[in-house]
Design a protein around this motif. Sequence first.
Motif, mmCIF file in Angstrom:
data_model
loop_
_atom_site.group_PDB
_atom_site.id
_atom_site.type_symbol
_atom_site.label_atom_id
_atom_site.label_comp_id
_atom_site.label_asym_id
_atom_site.label_seq_id
_atom_site.Cartn_x
_atom_site.Cartn_y
_atom_site.Cartn_z
ATOM 1 N N ILE A 87 0.832 -1.216 0.000
ATOM 2 C CA ILE A 87 0.000 0.000 0.000
ATOM 3 C C ILE A 87 0.864 1.264 0.000
ATOM 4 O O ILE A 87 0.571 2.223 -0.706
ATOM 5 C CB ILE A 87 -1.005 -0.039 1.179
ATOM 6 N N TYR A 88 1.963 1.229 0.760
ATOM 7 C CA TYR A 88 2.852 2.408 0.757
ATOM 8 C C TYR A 88 3.476 2.632 -0.615
ATOM 9 O O TYR A 88 3.680 3.762 -1.031
ATOM 10 C CB TYR A 88 3.912 2.298 1.862
ATOM 11 N N LYS A 89 3.749 1.544 -1.326
ATOM 12 C CA LYS A 89 4.326 1.687 -2.667
ATOM 13 C C LYS A 89 3.260 2.245 -3.621
ATOM 14 O O LYS A 89 3.506 3.213 -4.336
ATOM 15 C CB LYS A 89 4.824 0.331 -3.157
ATOM 16 N N GLU A 90 2.077 1.648 -3.579
ATOM 17 C CA GLU A 90 0.987 2.077 -4.475
ATOM 18 C C GLU A 90 0.636 3.544 -4.275
ATOM 19 O O GLU A 90 0.380 4.271 -5.219
ATOM 20 C CB GLU A 90 -0.273 1.236 -4.198
ATOM 21 N N LYS A 91 0.580 3.949 -3.005
ATOM 22 C CA LYS A 91 0.148 5.322 -2.697
ATOM 23 C C LYS A 91 1.319 6.272 -2.475
ATOM 24 O O LYS A 91 1.120 7.390 -2.016
ATOM 25 C CB LYS A 91 -0.759 5.301 -1.457
ATOM 26 N N ASN A 102 4.131 12.360 11.513
ATOM 27 C CA ASN A 102 3.949 13.492 10.601
ATOM 28 C C ASN A 102 3.110 13.185 9.365
ATOM 29 O O ASN A 102 2.973 14.026 8.496
ATOM 30 C CB ASN A 102 5.322 14.002 10.118
ATOM 31 N N ALA A 103 2.597 11.961 9.282
ATOM 32 C CA ALA A 103 1.763 11.636 8.120
ATOM 33 C C ALA A 103 0.606 10.754 8.573
ATOM 34 O O ALA A 103 0.739 9.989 9.532
ATOM 35 C CB ALA A 103 2.592 10.913 7.062
ATOM 36 N N LYS A 104 -0.528 10.896 7.877
ATOM 37 C CA LYS A 104 -1.726 10.141 8.263
ATOM 38 C C LYS A 104 -1.623 8.670 7.877
ATOM 39 O O LYS A 104 -0.904 8.318 6.946
ATOM 40 C CB LYS A 104 -2.950 10.754 7.572
ATOM 41 N N ALA A 105 -2.389 7.842 8.589
ATOM 42 C CA ALA A 105 -2.451 6.415 8.270
ATOM 43 C C ALA A 105 -3.120 6.225 6.912
ATOM 44 O O ALA A 105 -4.137 6.867 6.627
ATOM 45 C CB ALA A 105 -3.237 5.681 9.352
ATOM 46 N N ILE A 106 -2.559 5.346 6.088
ATOM 47 C CA ILE A 106 -3.145 5.089 4.764
ATOM 48 C C ILE A 106 -3.477 3.617 4.545
ATOM 49 O O ILE A 106 -4.018 3.240 3.523
ATOM 50 C CB ILE A 106 -2.208 5.582 3.623
ATOM 51 N N VAL A 107 -3.135 2.778 5.521
ATOM 52 C CA VAL A 107 -3.409 1.342 5.350
ATOM 53 C C VAL A 107 -4.807 1.009 5.880
ATOM 54 O O VAL A 107 -5.686 0.599 5.128
ATOM 55 C CB VAL A 107 -2.327 0.479 6.034
ATOM 56 N N LEU A 108 -5.007 1.207 7.173
ATOM 57 C CA LEU A 108 -6.335 0.991 7.782
ATOM 58 C C LEU A 108 -6.652 2.210 8.657
ATOM 59 O O LEU A 108 -6.689 2.107 9.886
ATOM 60 C CB LEU A 108 -6.325 -0.273 8.653
ATOM 61 N N PRO A 109 -6.876 3.364 8.028
ATOM 62 C CA PRO A 109 -7.074 4.597 8.819
ATOM 63 C C PRO A 109 -8.177 4.471 9.868
ATOM 64 O O PRO A 109 -8.069 5.059 10.948
ATOM 65 C CB PRO A 109 -7.456 5.638 7.762
ATOM 66 N N GLU A 110 -9.186 3.651 9.570
ATOM 67 C CA GLU A 110 -10.312 3.493 10.506
ATOM 68 C C GLU A 110 -9.882 2.787 11.790
ATOM 69 O O GLU A 110 -10.595 2.830 12.791
ATOM 70 C CB GLU A 110 -11.487 2.772 9.818
ATOM 71 N N ARG A 111 -8.730 2.135 11.770
ATOM 72 C CA ARG A 111 -8.249 1.456 12.983
ATOM 73 C C ARG A 111 -6.985 2.109 13.528
ATOM 74 O O ARG A 111 -6.250 1.507 14.328
ATOM 75 C CB ARG A 111 -7.999 -0.036 12.679
ATOM 76 N N PHE A 112 -6.719 3.330 13.126
ATOM 77 C CA PHE A 112 -5.490 4.017 13.541
ATOM 78 C C PHE A 112 -5.358 4.117 15.060
ATOM 79 O O PHE A 112 -4.238 4.079 15.589
ATOM 80 C CB PHE A 112 -5.427 5.413 12.900
ATOM 81 N N SER A 113 -6.499 4.212 15.774
ATOM 82 C CA SER A 113 -6.441 4.352 17.242
ATOM 83 C C SER A 113 -5.663 3.199 17.892
ATOM 84 O O SER A 113 -5.048 3.368 18.938
ATOM 85 C CB SER A 113 -7.842 4.424 17.829
ATOM 86 N N GLU A 114 -5.670 2.022 17.241
ATOM 87 C CA GLU A 114 -4.953 0.857 17.808
ATOM 88 C C GLU A 114 -3.441 0.963 17.593
ATOM 89 O O GLU A 114 -2.672 0.305 18.273
ATOM 90 C CB GLU A 114 -5.453 -0.438 17.148
ATOM 91 N N MET A 115 -3.058 1.769 16.625
ATOM 92 C CA MET A 115 -1.631 1.911 16.287
ATOM 93 C C MET A 115 -1.041 3.157 16.934
ATOM 94 O O MET A 115 0.152 3.223 17.225
ATOM 95 C CB MET A 115 -1.504 1.973 14.747
ATOM 96 N N GLN A 116 -1.899 4.128 17.190
ATOM 97 C CA GLN A 116 -1.459 5.464 17.624
ATOM 98 C C GLN A 116 -0.457 5.468 18.786
ATOM 99 O O GLN A 116 0.543 6.177 18.730
ATOM 100 C CB GLN A 116 -2.698 6.275 18.020
#
Length: 142
Positions: A87-91, A102-116
Amino acid sequence: MKKLILSVFVIALAVASCGKKEKPAETPAPATEVATPAPAAPVAEVSAEEKAFLAVVDKIDPANKCTVCHHATNAGVGPTYTEVAKIYKEKSGNLVSFLKGNAKAIVLPERFSEMQANLEVTKKLSGDDLNAIANYIRSLDK
Ligand code: HEC
């Protein structure tokens, strides 16, 4: 008689040095590999990128250890690193920027709270450590 002793000695020396040349190359390695075939295979598959990544993970507190939630290809709590790499390569995403917060989540943004929470840890890592993480993830996109 002297000559005979001398030539026997020379032959013995020659044989001994011949043996010396061949021994280190042939005997030790196969002996241990044959004895432990199962562990030998996965060890050989650890890439330089993965080694560098694991050295960084070693420094991280157990609760934030990347390897608890992410695996290279097996499903875990978080997306696989192979998926992240794709996904990082594609986007054209920037992994280091994401890990610095410094950059927003692009893989599963809806679950970012678990990674934050983990970003509080990665924000404090050195540039070299962040590059080691990013290089490893990118190395999985082949
Ligand atoms: C408690 C589980 C957990 C831990 C520990 C964890 N992650 Fe994650 N990670 C997730 C989840 C869930 C997502 C999906 C949400 C998202 O995409 O932000 C994610 C997403 C990501 C992403 C993709 C971000 C994006 O753009 O969407 C990266 C890169 C990442 N993690 C790297 C790491 C690294 C490096 C570590 C170790 C410092 C780590 N993670 C530790 C759960 C975890």
